[in-house]
Design an enzyme around this catalytic site. Structure first.
Site, PDB file in Angstrom:
ATOM      1  N   ASP A   1     -10.687  -3.739  13.287  1.00  0.00           N
ATOM      2  CA  ASP A   1      -9.283  -3.664  12.833  1.00  0.00           C
ATOM      3  C   ASP A   1      -9.050  -2.389  12.039  1.00  0.00           C
ATOM      4  O   ASP A   1      -8.311  -2.370  11.044  1.00  0.00           O
ATOM      5  CB  ASP A   1      -8.916  -4.875  11.962  1.00  0.00           C
ATOM      6  CG  ASP A   1      -8.924  -6.177  12.756  1.00  0.00           C
ATOM      7  OD1 ASP A   1      -9.207  -6.137  13.952  1.00  0.00           O
ATOM      8  OD2 ASP A   1      -8.648  -7.230  12.151  1.00  0.00           O
TER       9      ASP A   1
ATOM     10  N   PHE B   1       0.204   4.223   0.185  1.00  0.00           N
ATOM     11  CA  PHE B   1      -0.332   5.368   0.938  1.00  0.00           C
ATOM     12  C   PHE B   1      -0.516   5.106   2.425  1.00  0.00           C
ATOM     13  O   PHE B   1      -0.993   5.964   3.147  1.00  0.00           O
ATOM     14  CB  PHE B   1      -1.672   5.809   0.318  1.00  0.00           C
ATOM     15  CG  PHE B   1      -1.543   6.188  -1.132  1.00  0.00           C
ATOM     16  CD1 PHE B   1      -0.751   7.260  -1.506  1.00  0.00           C
ATOM     17  CD2 PHE B   1      -2.177   5.452  -2.114  1.00  0.00           C
ATOM     18  CE1 PHE B   1      -0.591   7.603  -2.843  1.00  0.00           C
ATOM     19  CE2 PHE B   1      -2.039   5.791  -3.454  1.00  0.00           C
ATOM     20  CZ  PHE B   1      -1.234   6.867  -3.825  1.00  0.00           C
TER      21      PHE B   1
ATOM     22  N   ASN C   1      -8.933  -1.791  -1.560  1.00  0.00           N
ATOM     23  CA  ASN C   1      -9.516  -3.109  -1.885  1.00  0.00           C
ATOM     24  C   ASN C   1      -8.949  -3.771  -3.140  1.00  0.00           C
ATOM     25  O   ASN C   1      -9.447  -4.816  -3.553  1.00  0.00           O
ATOM     26  CB  ASN C   1     -11.051  -3.041  -1.980  1.00  0.00           C
ATOM     27  CG  ASN C   1     -11.656  -2.738  -0.625  1.00  0.00           C
ATOM     28  OD1 ASN C   1     -11.122  -3.198   0.391  1.00  0.00           O
ATOM     29  ND2 ASN C   1     -12.709  -1.958  -0.589  1.00  0.00           N
TER      30      ASN C   1
ATOM     31  N   THR D   1      -0.742   2.240  12.945  1.00  0.00           N
ATOM     32  CA  THR D   1      -0.793   1.620  14.273  1.00  0.00           C
ATOM     33  C   THR D   1       0.060   0.355  14.305  1.00  0.00           C
ATOM     34  O   THR D   1       0.761   0.105  15.285  1.00  0.00           O
ATOM     35  CB  THR D   1      -2.249   1.264  14.661  1.00  0.00           C
ATOM     36  OG1 THR D   1      -3.089   2.380  14.387  1.00  0.00           O
ATOM     37  CG2 THR D   1      -2.353   0.925  16.131  1.00  0.00           C
TER      38      THR D   1
ATOM     39  N   GLU E   1      -7.315  -6.162   4.458  1.00  0.00           N
ATOM     40  CA  GLU E   1      -7.628  -6.482   3.050  1.00  0.00           C
ATOM     41  C   GLU E   1      -7.121  -7.869   2.677  1.00  0.00           C
ATOM     42  O   GLU E   1      -7.825  -8.662   2.049  1.00  0.00           O
ATOM     43  CB  GLU E   1      -6.952  -5.467   2.114  1.00  0.00           C
ATOM     44  CG  GLU E   1      -7.702  -4.201   1.927  1.00  0.00           C
ATOM     45  CD  GLU E   1      -7.273  -3.506   0.631  1.00  0.00           C
ATOM     46  OE1 GLU E   1      -6.902  -4.200  -0.322  1.00  0.00           O
ATOM     47  OE2 GLU E   1      -7.320  -2.266   0.611  1.00  0.00           O
TER      48      GLU E   1
ATOM     49  N   ASP F   1      -2.648  -1.963   9.629  1.00  0.00           N
ATOM     50  CA  ASP F   1      -3.678  -2.943   9.998  1.00  0.00           C
ATOM     51  C   ASP F   1      -4.808  -2.981   8.969  1.00  0.00           C
ATOM     52  O   ASP F   1      -5.399  -4.032   8.728  1.00  0.00           O
ATOM     53  CB  ASP F   1      -4.244  -2.601  11.383  1.00  0.00           C
ATOM     54  CG  ASP F   1      -3.185  -2.754  12.475  1.00  0.00           C
ATOM     55  OD1 ASP F   1      -2.212  -3.490  12.254  1.00  0.00           O
ATOM     56  OD2 ASP F   1      -3.331  -2.117  13.532  1.00  0.00           O
TER      57      ASP F   1
ATOM     58  N   ASN G   1       0.868  -1.181   0.000  1.00  0.00           N
ATOM     59  CA  ASN G   1       0.000   0.000   0.000  1.00  0.00           C
ATOM     60  C   ASN G   1       0.905   1.232   0.000  1.00  0.00           C
ATOM     61  O   ASN G   1       1.553   1.520   1.002  1.00  0.00           O
ATOM     62  CB  ASN G   1      -0.895  -0.002   1.243  1.00  0.00           C
ATOM     63  CG  ASN G   1      -1.739   1.264   1.334  1.00  0.00           C
ATOM     64  OD1 ASN G   1      -1.697   2.121   0.444  1.00  0.00           O
ATOM     65  ND2 ASN G   1      -2.501   1.380   2.413  1.00  0.00           N
TER      66      ASN G   1
ATOM     67  N   THR H   1      -0.535  -1.450  -4.801  1.00  0.00           N
ATOM     68  CA  THR H   1      -1.981  -1.278  -4.984  1.00  0.00           C
ATOM     69  C   THR H   1      -2.299   0.098  -5.582  1.00  0.00           C
ATOM     70  O   THR H   1      -1.593   1.083  -5.329  1.00  0.00           O
ATOM     71  CB  THR H   1      -2.744  -1.445  -3.661  1.00  0.00           C
ATOM     72  OG1 THR H   1      -2.273  -0.469  -2.741  1.00  0.00           O
ATOM     73  CG2 THR H   1      -2.547  -2.841  -3.091  1.00  0.00           C
TER      74      THR H   1
HETATM   75  C1  LIG Z   1      -3.473   9.456  27.613  1.00  0.00           C
HETATM   76  C2  LIG Z   1      -2.892   8.386  26.806  1.00  0.00           C
HETATM   77  C3  LIG Z   1      -3.926   7.439  26.287  1.00  0.00           C
HETATM   78  C4  LIG Z   1      -3.343   6.380  25.407  1.00  0.00           C
HETATM   79  C5  LIG Z   1      -4.308   5.287  25.156  1.00  0.00           C
HETATM   80  C6  LIG Z   1      -3.681   4.321  24.250  1.00  0.00           C
HETATM   81  C7  LIG Z   1      -4.518   3.118  23.987  1.00  0.00           C
HETATM   82  C8  LIG Z   1      -4.108   2.592  22.661  1.00  0.00           C
HETATM   83  C9  LIG Z   1      -4.708   1.281  22.342  1.00  0.00           C
HETATM   84  C10 LIG Z   1      -4.601   1.089  20.875  1.00  0.00           C
HETATM   85  C11 LIG Z   1      -5.216  -0.173  20.449  1.00  0.00           C
HETATM   86  C12 LIG Z   1      -5.048  -0.295  18.984  1.00  0.00           C
HETATM   87  C13 LIG Z   1      -5.764  -1.447  18.431  1.00  0.00           C
HETATM   88  C14 LIG Z   1      -5.576  -1.470  16.938  1.00  0.00           C
HETATM   89  C15 LIG Z   1      -6.270  -0.700  16.134  1.00  0.00           C
HETATM   90  C16 LIG Z   1      -5.968  -0.630  14.666  1.00  0.00           C
HETATM   91  O1  LIG Z   1      -6.554  -1.705  14.006  1.00  0.00           O
HETATM   92  C17 LIG Z   1      -6.519   0.661  14.109  1.00  0.00           C
HETATM   93  C18 LIG Z   1      -6.156   0.796  12.609  1.00  0.00           C
HETATM   94  O2  LIG Z   1      -4.775   0.782  12.454  1.00  0.00           O
HETATM   95  P1  LIG Z   1      -4.048   1.279  11.101  1.00  0.00           P
HETATM   96  O3  LIG Z   1      -4.707   0.604   9.944  1.00  0.00           O
HETATM   97  O4  LIG Z   1      -2.605   0.887  11.226  1.00  0.00           O
HETATM   98  O5  LIG Z   1      -4.239   2.731  11.013  1.00  0.00           O
HETATM   99  N1  LIG Z   1      -5.984   1.790  14.844  1.00  0.00           N
HETATM  100  C19 LIG Z   1      -6.715   2.509  15.680  1.00  0.00           C
HETATM  101  O6  LIG Z   1      -7.887   2.310  15.825  1.00  0.00           O
HETATM  102  C20 LIG Z   1      -5.994   3.608  16.435  1.00  0.00           C
HETATM  103  C21 LIG Z   1      -6.463   3.731  17.854  1.00  0.00           C
HETATM  104  C22 LIG Z   1      -5.780   4.862  18.525  1.00  0.00           C
HETATM  105  C23 LIG Z   1      -6.461   5.244  19.781  1.00  0.00           C
HETATM  106  C24 LIG Z   1      -5.879   6.458  20.419  1.00  0.00           C
HETATM  107  N1  LIG Z   2      -3.525   2.321  -3.425  1.00  0.00           N
HETATM  108  C1  LIG Z   2      -4.383   2.636  -2.460  1.00  0.00           C
HETATM  109  N2  LIG Z   2      -5.040   3.826  -2.498  1.00  0.00           N
HETATM  110  C2  LIG Z   2      -5.870   4.163  -1.496  1.00  0.00           C
HETATM  111  N3  LIG Z   2      -6.151   3.391  -0.424  1.00  0.00           N
HETATM  112  C3  LIG Z   2      -5.523   2.211  -0.344  1.00  0.00           C
HETATM  113  C4  LIG Z   2      -4.620   1.776  -1.345  1.00  0.00           C
HETATM  114  N4  LIG Z   2      -4.158   0.554  -1.003  1.00  0.00           N
HETATM  115  C5  LIG Z   2      -4.756   0.237   0.177  1.00  0.00           C
HETATM  116  N5  LIG Z   2      -5.574   1.224   0.576  1.00  0.00           N
HETATM  117  C6  LIG Z   2      -6.388   1.309   1.797  1.00  0.00           C
HETATM  118  O1  LIG Z   2      -5.734   2.180   2.701  1.00  0.00           O
HETATM  119  C7  LIG Z   2      -6.245   1.940   3.996  1.00  0.00           C
HETATM  120  C8  LIG Z   2      -5.199   2.184   5.051  1.00  0.00           C
HETATM  121  O2  LIG Z   2      -4.129   1.369   4.810  1.00  0.00           O
HETATM  122  P1  LIG Z   2      -3.039   0.974   5.886  1.00  0.00           P
HETATM  123  O3  LIG Z   2      -1.932   0.361   5.102  1.00  0.00           O
HETATM  124  O4  LIG Z   2      -3.637   0.164   6.947  1.00  0.00           O
HETATM  125  O5  LIG Z   2      -2.522   2.358   6.453  1.00  0.00           O
HETATM  126  P2  LIG Z   2      -2.811   3.096   7.859  1.00  0.00           P
HETATM  127  O6  LIG Z   2      -2.206   2.240   8.919  1.00  0.00           O
HETATM  128  O7  LIG Z   2      -2.106   4.396   7.720  1.00  0.00           O
HETATM  129  O8  LIG Z   2      -4.270   3.221   8.029  1.00  0.00           O
HETATM  130  C9  LIG Z   2      -6.724   0.502   3.991  1.00  0.00           C
HETATM  131  O9  LIG Z   2      -8.054   0.501   4.380  1.00  0.00           O
HETATM  132  C10 LIG Z   2      -6.562   0.043   2.556  1.00  0.00           C
HETATM  133  O10 LIG Z   2      -7.730  -0.617   2.125  1.00  0.00           O
END
Ligand SMILES: CCCCCCCCCCCCC/C=C/[C@@H](O)[C@H](COP(=O)(O)O)NC(=O)CCCCC
Ligand SMILES: Nc1ncnc2c1ncn2[C@@H]1O[C@H](COP(=O)(O)OP(=O)(O)O)[C@@H](O)[C@H]1O
Ligand SMILES: [Ca+2]
Length: 563
Positions: free
Chosen positions: A516, A150, A184, A252, A213, A208, A148, A180
């Site tokens: 997720d 982005f 999706n 994350t 995906e 995540d 990915n 990608t």
């Molecule tokens: C005062 C300090 C408070 C800190 C609290 C920290 C608690 C963090 C727990 C995070 C759990 C994360 C579980 C995973 C979530 C990810 O699936 C989701 C998407 O990730 P990505 O695709 O890589 O962007 N991330 C989140 O939902 C971020 C949660 C952040 C909450 C502050």
């Molecule tokens: N080429 C693309 N352009 C736009 N969105 C995309 C592309 N490839 C994947 N994605 C989408 O980007 C979203 C975030 O991707 P991810 O790699 O988890 O980054 P982040 O952790 O920053 O959220 C996912 O939901 C995925 O479906």
């Protein structure tokens, strides 16, 4: 370490010092001859790598390569005259690349080069080591990689090209790479187009959401190919035989962090190369018997759902969007009403508060899915026989700031111990964390405990259950009476800080589930944990002492079988 016959043993040179090098089926070891004589009265160290004696597990050798002339000369140029003479005397060499553990569960690829006067001897070493590596059937040879471009800080492509591809190349792994072009893209390609017979695994470069995906593409493909209807919540699902590797390049990176112990691309690449395998539970999520999504990490309603919804509008901020949306959601301090029903796991499955953390080789996760399935069937039986009476199910109705289901610890850089520190990766259960309506200060205390050593469940307003299934029904779905109007969204403590709502409709009096990192379209959901449905190229988080070989010196105790 079990004593095994040596496959090969030779006197070679490493860094211009004479070393005895020995190989058996599980260990490659080398020790300096001169130093050994000097310390004849000394104590032999027990650690894997002392100043004089080194050992590497064969399963952690990345590759062995003939050391080319130019490398040899470069080494010579750096060294002095004596060294130059030395290299003229011993012009042939081979280099072993192997896994070296560094701080905080990070792995690096180290090289050791052995020199000899005999070209034939070097070739023999390369051949024998390669023979041993080829016996490790779990190592992938061919991978399908999705990047990915982005995700996270938009560094996915660079991370792959600069840090991962060279390692795959060195290990002799071939990779078909797809960058990608849209959301999706990877999921759809896996679902229908990809020729999966060609590959030993699928690699996801992203966060995540990108992992999600790949998960959906692969799981759906395996169910479709095997005639399983994903809309049936009780259908027996077919585990995916292809493993998934995660090169972290997201915001994350929780799934990578919680299965490896760090979000480091090189470490992940090395876990893929050595062919690690970590089974993982997958939650299937349905709404009115219609399949919605799968989840492996956090299913969060209320706080985490609201953070995610808000953060999606701030994607341009990159990973920082979660901090901003986190603060905003915290200040909004909404709570939501509804009923959560759950089927508890059996008592022998541990407890979210038992402090038994899931680590590499975890005993609780060792059960084959079939045996866990037996326990599961027992629960189902209990559930059926109790129908109409007090079934195995429990129900809690209340006002919640957050309802979280953590199928794994959800450890991530923001919270190194995670949302549920004792949750297991592959036990067929999820930890249901209910955070009831409380003051802002109390909720802040609860959140802060995710970042320190204090127990985040040790609050009167938090309860936690280890469950196999659960259902959630938001209150507005339960109540239809106009005499009992529902305000929306509910605020606790102080007056509203963000936009106040005065009327209630479906869209304002409920939160959303973050699955997720993806928003679910329905608030009323049914969730079942599918035990060990997928496998990752990972091994779970290693205990510190696992980082050391027991005793490299045992290899020296047996007589060589080959010279
Ligand atoms: C005062 C300090 C408070 C800190 C609290 C920290 C608690 C963090 C727990 C995070 C759990 C994360 C579980 C995973 C979530 C990810 O699936 C989701 C998407 O990730 P990505 O695709 O890589 O962007 N991330 C989140 O939902 C971020 C949660 C952040 C909450 C502050
Ligand atoms: N080429 C693309 N352009 C736009 N969105 C995309 C592309 N490839 C994947 N994605 C989408 O980007 C979203 C975030 O991707 P991810 O790699 O988890 O980054 P982040 O952790 O920053 O959220 C996912 O939901 C995925 O479906
Ligand atoms: Ca689990």
């Amino acid at each position: 370490m079990e004593e095994q016959a040596r496959l090969l043993s030779s006197m070679l040179f490493n860094k211009h010092r004479q070393v005895e090098v020995a190989l058996n089926r599980s260990v490659l070891a080398w020790k300096e001859m001169e130093r050994r004589r000097k310390r004849s009265s000394g104590v032999i160290s027990n650690s894997a790598e002392t100043a004089h004696s080194h050992a590497v597990q064969v399963c952690e050798i990345v590759a062995v390569l003939d050391t080319k002339e130019d490398q040899d000369n470069a080494e010579t140029r750096r060294s002095q005259k004596k060294a130059k003479q030395h290299s003229q005397l011993y012009p042939h060499a081979f280099t072993v690349s192997y896994v070296r553990r560094t701080r905080r569960h990070q792995w690096r690829c180290s090289d050791v080069t052995f020199h000899s006067a005999s070209e034939g001897l070097c070739e023999r070493w390369i051949q024998v080591i390669n023979e041993q590596l080829s016996l490790i059937a779990s190592r992938p040879k061919s991978l399908l990689v999705y990047i990915n471009p982005f995700g996270g800080k938009q560094r996915g492509r660079r991370i792959y090209e600069q840090k991962v591809a060279p390692l795959f190349g060195r290990a002799g792994i071939s990779a078909d790479v797809i960058v990608t072009e849209r959301a999706n893209h990877a999921r759809d390609h896996l679902k229908t187009e990809a020729n999966l017979d060609k590959y030993d695994g699928v690699v996801c470069v992203g966060g995540d959401g990108m992992f999600s995906e790949i998960l959906h593409g692969l799981v759906t493909r395996f169910q479709t190919d095997n005639g399983v209807d994903q809309n049936q919540p009780d259908a027996e699902m077919v585990p995916c035989s292809l493993r998934i590797g995660i090169i972290p390049a997201g915001s994350t990176d929780c799934i990578c962090f919680a299965t490896v112990g760090t979000n480091d691309p090189v470490t992940s690449a090395l876990h893929i190369i050595v062919g690690d395998s970590q089974p993982m539970d997958v939650c299937s999520v349905h709404h009115d018997d219609i399949f919605l999504r799968y989840s492996v990490s956090l299913l969060g309603y209320g706080f985490y759902g609201d953070v995610l919804t808000d953060s999606e509008r701030k994607r341009w901020l990159g990973p920082a969007r979660y901090d901003l949306s986190g603060v905003k959601t915290f200040l909004s301090h909404n709570y939501y009403e509804g009923t959560i029903s759950f089927l508890p796991a059996e008592n022998n499955m541990g407890d979210p508060r038992d402090k038994l953390q899931c680590r590499s080789g975890c005993g609780i996760c060792q059960h084959e899915p079939s045996s866990t399935g037996t326990q599961w069937e027992m629960s189902e039986e209990k559930e059926k026989s109790d129908k109409g009476g007090s079934s195995g199910w429990s129900a809690i109705r209340g006002k919640f700031i957050a309802i979280n289901a953590a199928s794994m610890s959800c450890a991530c850089p923001r919270s190194p111990k995670g949302l549920s520190p004792s949750a297991h990766l592959a036990d067929g259960t999820t930890d249901l964390i209910l955070v009831r309506k409380c003051s802002r200060l109390d909720f802040l205390r609860h959140l802060v405990r995710h970042t320190n050593k204090e127990d985040q469940f040790d609050h009167s307003f938090v309860e936690v259950h280890r469950v196999r299934k659960f259902r959630f029904q938001p209150r507005h779905h339960e109540l239809v009476s106009l005499e009992d109007p529902i305000e929306s969204p509910k605020k606790t403590g102080f007056s509203p800080i963000c936009s106040a709502q005065t009327t209630c409709n479906y869209s304002t009096c409920h939160s959303s589930w973050s699955c997720d990192g993806e928003i679910l379209p329905n608030a009323a959901i049914q969730v079942s944990v599918q035990c060990q449905l997928i496998r990752l190229f990972a091994r779970g988080i290693e205990e510190q002492q696992q980082c050391l070989l027991e005793d490299p010196c045992t290899l020296w105790a047996v007589e060589p079988s080959t010279h």
